[in-house]
Design a protein around this motif. Structure first.
Motif, PDB file in Angstrom:
ATOM      1  N   ARG A  83       0.810  -1.213   0.000  1.00 40.45           N
ATOM      2  CA  ARG A  83       0.000   0.000   0.000  1.00 40.45           C
ATOM      3  C   ARG A  83       0.851   1.274   0.000  1.00 40.45           C
ATOM      4  O   ARG A  83       0.602   2.189  -0.786  1.00 40.45           O
ATOM      5  CB  ARG A  83      -0.912  -0.016   1.229  1.00 40.45           C
ATOM      6  CG  ARG A  83      -1.904   1.140   1.288  1.00 40.45           C
ATOM      7  CD  ARG A  83      -2.861   1.070   0.149  1.00 40.45           C
ATOM      8  NE  ARG A  83      -4.003   1.937   0.352  1.00 40.45           N
ATOM      9  CZ  ARG A  83      -4.945   2.117  -0.554  1.00 40.45           C
ATOM     10  NH1 ARG A  83      -4.878   1.494  -1.713  1.00 40.45           N
ATOM     11  NH2 ARG A  83      -5.957   2.907  -0.307  1.00 40.45           N
ATOM     12  N   LEU A  87       0.851   4.195  -3.037  1.00 43.42           N
ATOM     13  CA  LEU A  87       0.516   5.604  -2.845  1.00 43.42           C
ATOM     14  C   LEU A  87       1.675   6.499  -3.262  1.00 43.42           C
ATOM     15  O   LEU A  87       1.476   7.542  -3.900  1.00 43.42           O
ATOM     16  CB  LEU A  87       0.138   5.854  -1.386  1.00 43.42           C
ATOM     17  CG  LEU A  87      -1.129   5.133  -0.894  1.00 43.42           C
ATOM     18  CD1 LEU A  87      -1.321   5.357   0.597  1.00 43.42           C
ATOM     19  CD2 LEU A  87      -2.359   5.582  -1.665  1.00 43.42           C
ATOM     20  N   ASP A  91       1.776   9.281  -6.334  1.00 46.70           N
ATOM     21  CA  ASP A  91       2.149  10.688  -6.132  1.00 46.70           C
ATOM     22  C   ASP A  91       3.338  11.088  -7.012  1.00 46.70           C
ATOM     23  O   ASP A  91       3.444  12.254  -7.421  1.00 46.70           O
ATOM     24  CB  ASP A  91       2.478  10.934  -4.658  1.00 46.70           C
ATOM     25  CG  ASP A  91       1.244  10.827  -3.761  1.00 46.70           C
ATOM     26  OD1 ASP A  91       0.117  10.925  -4.295  1.00 46.70           O
ATOM     27  OD2 ASP A  91       1.406  10.654  -2.537  1.00 46.70           O
ATOM     28  N   ILE A  98      -4.846   4.368  -8.676  1.00 45.97           N
ATOM     29  CA  ILE A  98      -4.823   3.665  -7.388  1.00 45.97           C
ATOM     30  C   ILE A  98      -6.267   3.454  -6.942  1.00 45.97           C
ATOM     31  O   ILE A  98      -7.172   4.200  -7.339  1.00 45.97           O
ATOM     32  CB  ILE A  98      -4.026   4.420  -6.295  1.00 45.97           C
ATOM     33  CG1 ILE A  98      -4.469   5.878  -6.189  1.00 45.97           C
ATOM     34  CG2 ILE A  98      -2.546   4.297  -6.525  1.00 45.97           C
ATOM     35  CD1 ILE A  98      -3.845   6.612  -5.011  1.00 45.97           C
ATOM     36  N   VAL A 101      -9.289   4.283  -2.120  1.00 44.52           N
ATOM     37  CA  VAL A 101      -8.702   5.480  -1.530  1.00 44.52           C
ATOM     38  C   VAL A 101      -9.811   6.444  -1.129  1.00 44.52           C
ATOM     39  O   VAL A 101     -10.781   6.630  -1.866  1.00 44.52           O
ATOM     40  CB  VAL A 101      -7.765   6.193  -2.525  1.00 44.52           C
ATOM     41  CG1 VAL A 101      -6.979   7.296  -1.833  1.00 44.52           C
ATOM     42  CG2 VAL A 101      -6.819   5.213  -3.183  1.00 44.52           C
ATOM     43  N   ARG A 107      -4.328  14.753  -2.527  1.00 45.04           N
ATOM     44  CA  ARG A 107      -4.324  13.862  -3.688  1.00 45.04           C
ATOM     45  C   ARG A 107      -5.149  14.432  -4.835  1.00 45.04           C
ATOM     46  O   ARG A 107      -4.925  14.070  -5.993  1.00 45.04           O
ATOM     47  CB  ARG A 107      -4.832  12.480  -3.268  1.00 45.04           C
ATOM     48  CG  ARG A 107      -4.453  11.389  -4.243  1.00 45.04           C
ATOM     49  CD  ARG A 107      -4.187  10.068  -3.589  1.00 45.04           C
ATOM     50  NE  ARG A 107      -2.852  10.025  -2.983  1.00 45.04           N
ATOM     51  CZ  ARG A 107      -2.648   9.717  -1.714  1.00 45.04           C
ATOM     52  NH1 ARG A 107      -3.647   9.439  -0.919  1.00 45.04           N
ATOM     53  NH2 ARG A 107      -1.420   9.684  -1.230  1.00 45.04           N
ATOM     54  N   TYR A 229      -8.426   6.886  -7.829  1.00 51.27           N
ATOM     55  CA  TYR A 229      -7.761   8.125  -8.233  1.00 51.27           C
ATOM     56  C   TYR A 229      -7.049   7.846  -9.550  1.00 51.27           C
ATOM     57  O   TYR A 229      -6.257   6.906  -9.649  1.00 51.27           O
ATOM     58  CB  TYR A 229      -6.756   8.590  -7.194  1.00 51.27           C
ATOM     59  CG  TYR A 229      -7.266   9.680  -6.271  1.00 51.27           C
ATOM     60  CD1 TYR A 229      -7.477  10.977  -6.745  1.00 51.27           C
ATOM     61  CD2 TYR A 229      -7.532   9.417  -4.933  1.00 51.27           C
ATOM     62  CE1 TYR A 229      -7.947  11.978  -5.902  1.00 51.27           C
ATOM     63  CE2 TYR A 229      -7.999  10.412  -4.086  1.00 51.27           C
ATOM     64  CZ  TYR A 229      -8.207  11.688  -4.580  1.00 51.27           C
ATOM     65  OH  TYR A 229      -8.671  12.680  -3.747  1.00 51.27           O
TER      66      TYR A 229
END
Length: 279
Positions: A83, A87, A91, A98, A101, A107, A229
């Protein structure tokens, strides 16, 4: 042998099949043109959300992504990774999507949030400590109790502030993942643990938490919206729309809720959605 009257019918049938094949080919090419390259979708071991079994990815998210691929015409390649790494990779612009979330302003600056479902954090309590525990506030008032949490996990609810309070007075303890957290609970090193429902249902099924551990539906932990996302650094706006529209239909038609039922069961799904209605 076909008669002269059969020949026009055969030619019409052949033209119909050729037309169908051509339209399917063009439709696939158009979808590929809209979606562009295959998208890398990072998923993590999150209980019934996603897990590996006999070398295959199973769970709510793999089912959702495969359905979204079929409906959108976009190639979506699932990649399993821890995880924290997923993330960070998102980013940094290293993966396209992803999953599982909660929405955050930070984000939002990187990606487009496409909601699909919910999660609910619950309190698992050892049976010998469960009497009189109906909320996390009750735990705060019990000095003999220590609560386990997974580092980096936020609930976006009042639970976060209460855990911070318990950390200050050294009555909350971090674990790196839910396997470690459940091991501490089973060994009685902690007396309670905050765990999302998709995780604790699977942990209980797999026999990794005490079978008699009490599930406390703490009022501080309201259901929180989950989504995908999509990374705007890597994915164009038309491609995002190509994913967003069928996903919204999957939600509004009840497809997503039935997927929760298939994996988590009717009772747990109903409990989560009823709590959502009470917010």
């Amino acid at each position: 042998m076909p008669t002269s009257s059969d020949l026009p019918r055969q030619r019409r049938s052949r033209r119909w099949w050729l037309g169908l094949a051509f339209s399917l080919l063009c439709g696939g090419a158009l979808a590929q043109a809209r979606c562009g390259r295959p998208l890398v979708v990072a998923v993590s071991d999150l209980g019934l959300g996603a897990y590996q079994e006999q070398g295959e990815l199973r769970g709510i998210i793999p089912d959702l992504i495969r359905e979204l691929q079929a409906r959108s015409g976009c190639a979506l390649n699932l990649v399993m990774m821890p995880r924290a790494r997923a993330l960070l990779a998102f980013d940094r612009g290293e993966v396209d999507v992803i999953t599982s979330v909660m929405r955050t302003p930070e984000r939002d600056r990187v990606g487009a949030f496409l909601p699909y479902g919910y999660t609910k954090h619950d309190l698992l309590v050892l049976p010998e400590y469960a009497a009189g525990i109906g909320s996390l506030a009750d735990v705060v008032r019990r000095p003999e109790m220590t609560v386990g949490v997974v580092r980096g996990i936020r609930t976006n609810s009042r639970v976060d502030a209460q855990i911070e309070q318990l950390l200050v007075i050294r009555r909350a303890e971090y674990s790196t993942d839910y396997a470690g957290l459940s091991a501490k609970l089973s060994a009685r090193r902690i007396q309670a643990a905050i765990v999302p429902n998709a995780m604790h249902v699977k942990l209980r099924r797999d026999g990794l938490v005490p079978a008699d551990a009490a599930l406390v539906d703490v009022p501080e932990a309201t259901p929180q919206q989950l989504g995908l996302y999509v990374n705007r650094q890597r994915v164009t706006a038309p491609m995002i729309v190509q994913l967003e529209r069928p996903l919204a239909v999957m939600v509004s038609s009840g497809w997503v809720r039935q997927t929760y039922v298939r994996h988590m069961g009717e009772a747990e799904t109903r409990r989560m959605y009823q709590a959502l209605d009470k917010r």
